[in-house]
Design a protein around this motif. Structure first.
Motif, PDB file in Angstrom:
ATOM      1  N   GLY A  98       0.984  -1.196   0.068  1.00 56.35           N
ATOM      2  CA  GLY A  98       0.115   0.045   0.023  1.00 56.35           C
ATOM      3  C   GLY A  98       0.872   1.075  -0.011  1.00 56.35           C
ATOM      4  N   GLN A  99       1.916   1.228   0.719  1.00 58.67           N
ATOM      5  CA  GLN A  99       2.953   2.258   0.671  1.00 58.67           C
ATOM      6  C   GLN A  99       3.516   2.793  -0.713  1.00 58.67           C
ATOM      7  OE1 GLN A  99       2.143   3.658   3.815  1.00 58.67           O
ATOM      8  NE2 GLN A  99       4.328   4.255   3.613  1.00 58.67           N
ATOM      9  N   ASN A 109       0.466   4.568  -2.719  1.00 61.57           N
ATOM     10  CA  ASN A 109       0.354   5.879  -2.428  1.00 61.57           C
ATOM     11  C   ASN A 109       1.746   6.660  -2.922  1.00 61.57           C
ATOM     12  OD1 ASN A 109      -1.944   6.122  -1.242  1.00 61.57           O
ATOM     13  ND2 ASN A 109      -1.174   5.423   0.717  1.00 61.57           N
ATOM     14  N   TYR A 119      -3.340   7.527   7.762  1.00 56.36           N
ATOM     15  CA  TYR A 119      -2.652   6.478   8.116  1.00 56.36           C
ATOM     16  C   TYR A 119      -1.269   7.090   8.586  1.00 56.36           C
ATOM     17  CZ  TYR A 119       0.182   2.127   7.718  1.00 56.36           C
ATOM     18  OH  TYR A 119       1.005   0.864   7.910  1.00 56.36           O
ATOM     19  N   THR A 143       1.486   6.724   5.918  1.00 61.08           N
ATOM     20  CA  THR A 143       1.320   7.582   4.866  1.00 61.08           C
ATOM     21  C   THR A 143       1.874   9.127   5.014  1.00 61.08           C
ATOM     22  OG1 THR A 143      -0.483   6.288   4.158  1.00 61.08           O
ATOM     23  CG2 THR A 143      -0.375   8.441   3.075  1.00 61.08           C
ATOM     24  N   GLU A 191      -8.411   9.789   3.107  1.00 60.80           N
ATOM     25  CA  GLU A 191      -8.896   8.481   3.177  1.00 60.80           C
ATOM     26  C   GLU A 191     -10.298   8.166   3.248  1.00 60.80           C
ATOM     27  OE1 GLU A 191      -6.520   6.886   6.334  1.00 60.80           O
ATOM     28  OE2 GLU A 191      -4.551   6.834   5.356  1.00 60.80           O
ATOM     29  N   ASN A 194      -7.660   5.871   8.958  1.00 56.47           N
ATOM     30  CA  ASN A 194      -6.905   4.764   9.576  1.00 56.47           C
ATOM     31  C   ASN A 194      -5.891   5.544  10.639  1.00 56.47           C
ATOM     32  OD1 ASN A 194      -5.518   2.783  11.025  1.00 56.47           O
ATOM     33  ND2 ASN A 194      -4.633   2.053   9.020  1.00 56.47           N
ATOM     34  N   ASP A 214      -7.450   7.186  -0.567  1.00 58.15           N
ATOM     35  CA  ASP A 214      -7.154   5.768  -0.127  1.00 58.15           C
ATOM     36  C   ASP A 214      -8.528   5.281   0.481  1.00 58.15           C
ATOM     37  OD1 ASP A 214      -6.272   3.857   1.378  1.00 58.15           O
ATOM     38  OD2 ASP A 214      -4.541   4.642   1.762  1.00 58.15           O
ATOM     39  N   THR A 227      -9.031   1.857   1.199  1.00 55.52           N
ATOM     40  CA  THR A 227      -8.412   0.640   2.020  1.00 55.52           C
ATOM     41  C   THR A 227      -9.451   0.319   2.830  1.00 55.52           C
ATOM     42  OG1 THR A 227      -6.185   1.419   1.865  1.00 55.52           O
ATOM     43  CG2 THR A 227      -6.702  -0.253   3.522  1.00 55.52           C
ATOM     44  N   PHE A 228      -9.865   1.036   3.941  1.00 54.98           N
ATOM     45  CA  PHE A 228     -10.933   0.579   5.087  1.00 54.98           C
ATOM     46  C   PHE A 228     -12.410   0.379   4.297  1.00 54.98           C
ATOM     47  CE2 PHE A 228      -9.023   1.590   9.521  1.00 54.98           C
ATOM     48  CZ  PHE A 228      -7.995   0.555   9.370  1.00 54.98           C
ATOM     49  N   SER A 248      -4.439  -0.327   0.219  1.00 59.84           N
ATOM     50  CA  SER A 248      -3.390  -1.228   0.713  1.00 59.84           C
ATOM     51  C   SER A 248      -4.311  -2.619   0.670  1.00 59.84           C
ATOM     52  CB  SER A 248      -3.070  -0.893   2.215  1.00 59.84           C
ATOM     53  OG  SER A 248      -2.618  -2.163   2.837  1.00 59.84           O
ATOM     54  N   THR A 307      -3.456  -5.049   1.592  1.00 56.89           N
ATOM     55  CA  THR A 307      -2.794  -6.055   2.605  1.00 56.89           C
ATOM     56  C   THR A 307      -4.193  -6.135   3.669  1.00 56.89           C
ATOM     57  OG1 THR A 307      -1.093  -4.745   2.594  1.00 56.89           O
ATOM     58  CG2 THR A 307      -1.031  -6.116   4.472  1.00 56.89           C
ATOM     59  N   LYS A 308      -5.066  -5.078   3.569  1.00 57.38           N
ATOM     60  CA  LYS A 308      -6.075  -5.275   4.456  1.00 57.38           C
ATOM     61  C   LYS A 308      -7.289  -5.982   4.255  1.00 57.38           C
ATOM     62  CE  LYS A 308      -3.047  -2.477   6.612  1.00 57.38           C
ATOM     63  NZ  LYS A 308      -3.196  -1.046   6.334  1.00 57.38           N
ATOM     64  N   VAL A 336       1.154  -8.739   1.713  1.00 55.18           N
ATOM     65  CA  VAL A 336       1.353  -7.287   1.647  1.00 55.18           C
ATOM     66  C   VAL A 336       1.096  -6.759   0.110  1.00 55.18           C
ATOM     67  CG1 VAL A 336       2.852  -5.307   1.984  1.00 55.18           C
ATOM     68  CG2 VAL A 336       2.699  -7.172   3.789  1.00 55.18           C
ATOM     69  N   GLY A 337       0.337  -5.784  -0.097  1.00 55.80           N
ATOM     70  CA  GLY A 337       0.212  -5.595  -1.277  1.00 55.80           C
ATOM     71  C   GLY A 337      -0.711  -3.966  -1.477  1.00 55.80           C
TER      72      GLY A 337
HETATM   73  C1  LIG Z   1      -1.915  -0.067   5.989  1.00 54.71           C
HETATM   74  C2  LIG Z   1      -2.113   1.058   4.958  1.00 54.71           C
HETATM   75  C3  LIG Z   1      -1.522   1.464   4.218  1.00 54.71           C
HETATM   76  C4  LIG Z   1      -0.042   0.993   4.026  1.00 54.71           C
HETATM   77  O1  LIG Z   1      -0.290  -0.097   3.203  1.00 54.71           O
HETATM   78  P1  LIG Z   1       0.865  -1.441   3.393  1.00 54.71           P
HETATM   79  O2  LIG Z   1       0.391  -2.514   2.484  1.00 54.71           O
HETATM   80  O3  LIG Z   1       1.004  -1.651   4.786  1.00 54.71           O
HETATM   81  O4  LIG Z   1       2.193  -0.879   2.862  1.00 54.71           O
HETATM   82  C5  LIG Z   1      -1.941   2.705   3.651  1.00 54.71           C
HETATM   83  N1  LIG Z   1      -3.123   3.239   3.552  1.00 54.71           N
HETATM   84  C6  LIG Z   1      -3.768   2.887   4.555  1.00 54.71           C
HETATM   85  C7  LIG Z   1      -5.099   3.321   4.982  1.00 54.71           C
HETATM   86  C8  LIG Z   1      -3.716   1.640   5.216  1.00 54.71           C
HETATM   87  O5  LIG Z   1      -4.272   1.141   6.247  1.00 54.71           O
END
Ligand SMILES: *Cc1c(COP(=O)(O)O)cnc(C)c1O
Length: 425
Positions: free
Chosen positions: A84-85, A88, A109, A112, A153, A157, A182, A184-185, A204, A206-207, A216-217
């Motif tokens: 996810g890093q 971004n 996050y 970030t 976001e 997060n 973002d 992600t959540f 991300s 990963t979540k 991780v991705g």
């Molecule tokens: C975890 C997270 C990231 C970073 O992602 P990684 O996969 O850990 O590199 C970026 N943005 C948000 C909102 C996250 O929760």
């Protein structure tokens, strides 16, 4: 045909086998591809024909997953990244360089914030943080002729602030820059930011998308809606790229200009590539994403209601609680639920928070959120410990804040675990 429902897209989009081919997405564990002629490979290198050159840039397994994620968000294209890093990083660097700036919400996050405030600054990209409570008039002065994007976001997060996507999209577009979100959540199951005017979505994976804490991705998704030529100020997209014999991304890739540049130029040069096996694992997670999100939201709502009534809890933050200051935004942007993440304060501050966490049995302490297992974390002493007190305050994180990621176990077992841990206090 009407667009398929999100549950169907999770299962059916992406890899579609032909007659007699494997039913399940194959793992193309190959760095390399074979060509019938040197001439064909030359054309690939000049981006004149589509196809795979080298797995640092693209790979069939990864590509099928990218197609699924693009379909889930309703975008024209997606690019998976190693984290996810990285997503971004690439999303911003694709449109901003040394001397440019972007405007970011401060409640994002911690990783970030570090990327933006420390590393990007070293690249010469200035990230200007604005507070979610600021009015448009207060944000206006942060824009100048070198501003290239606005970033936030969907569900922050771990502050759990809900982004007023329409409002920030209007503000960004007024200044001829895109809104990067973002997501992600929320995941596209709970919110599709493009439907509210966002231009680029980042994940991300990963979540929740992976959902099993296995790999991780990240991903960047292009809505195809931002008009880079009309906006002006994006020469990287509208002027010739000499590293490809003069390709002009807007001219040669149309609506997919942004995502094509991200892949052909930045993925090539930065190498933030996901492995094919990682894409395969992510794909399996995505197949059940809609089902899992439903249960995460259902369980989290019940946990939030339980904690809200508990005498040892000082406050509960969950956007779908009617008493939440985020409630109206959540009703608008997250009608189906606000994911499984809840934050709350334990009476007695940092010490009580830590004791409560240490007493949990089912919920485990991990540096991770948003997977099938219920887990818990104390951000002030872990994920956000690099932040100054001022940054912590801006990100909405107090010393008593416990972040609980409610999993998809049976709700009665989750509540029983919380109960026995609170009884220890
Ligand atoms: C975890 C997270 C990231 C970073 O992602 P990684 O996969 O850990 O590199 C970026 N943005 C948000 C909102 C996250 O929760």
């Amino acid at each position: 045909m009407e667009r398929q429902k999100i549950e169907t897209i999770c299962i059916q989009e992406g890899y579609k086998p032909g007659n007699g081919e494997p039913r399940i997405l194959p793992i193309y564990q190959s760095t390399t591809y074979k060509y019938d002629s040197a001439d064909h490979l030359g054309k690939l290198f000049d981006l004149e024909v589509p196809g795979h050159m080298y797995t640092r840039i693209s790979n069939p397994t990864v590509e099928y997953v990218e197609q699924k994620i693009a379909a889930l968000e309703g975008g024209v294209g997606a690019m998976c990244t190693s984290s996810g890093q990285a997503a971004n990083l690439v999303a911003v660097m694709n449109i901003a360089g040394c001397g440019d700036n972007i405007i970011s919400l401060s409640s994002i996050y911690g990783g970030t914030i570090n990327l933006f405030a420390v590393t990007m600054k070293r690249f010469g990209i200035d990230v200007r943080f604005v507070n979610p409570d600021m009015t448009d008039e207060e944000i206006e002065p942060f824009f100048d002729e070198n501003t290239k994007a606005v970033f936030g976001e969907t569900i922050a997060n771990p502050a759990l602030k809900v982004l007023d996507i329409e409002r920030y999209a209007n503000l960004a577009h007024k200044h001829n820059v895109p809104l990067l979100v973002d997501n992600t959540f929320a995941t596209p199951v709970l919110c599709r930011p493009f439907e509210f005017g966002a231009d680029i979505v980042i994940h991300s994976t990963t979540k929740y998308m992976d959902g099993h804490a296995s790999v991780v991705g990240g991903a960047v998704v292009d809505s195809g809606n931002f008009d880079w030529e009309a906006a002006g100020g994006f020469p990287g997209l509208t002027e010739p790229d000499e590293s490809y014999h003069g390709v002009v991304y807007t001219r040669d890739f149309g609506k997919a200009a942004y995502i094509s540049k991200a892949r052909c130029q930045l993925m090539r040069d930065l190498g933030t590539t996901p492995q094919p096996i990682a894409a395969f694992i992510l794909n399996q997670g995505l197949e059940t994403l809609a089902l899992r999100m439903e249960r995460h939201c259902e369980n989290a709502m019940q946990v939030a209601e339980y904690l809200e009534k508990h005498e040892k809890i000082s406050w509960v933050n969950y956007p779908k609680l009617p008493g939440s200051d985020q409630y109206e935004l959540a009703e608008k942007y997250l009608p189906k639920g606000a994911c499984g993440v809840i934050s709350f304060g334990v009476k007695g501050g940092r010490e009580a928070a830590v004791k409560f966490m240490d007493s949990l049995k089912l919920a485990q302490i991990v540096v991770h959120v948003a997977d099938a297992r219920t887990s818990v974390l104390h951000p002030a002493s872990t994920t956000h410990r690099q932040l100054t007190d001022e940054q912590l305050k801006d990100a909405g994180i107090g010393a008593d804040l416990v972040r609980l990621s409610v999993g998809i176990e049976h709700i009665s077992d989750i509540l029983a675990d919380l109960e026995q841990a609170l009884n220890q206090l």
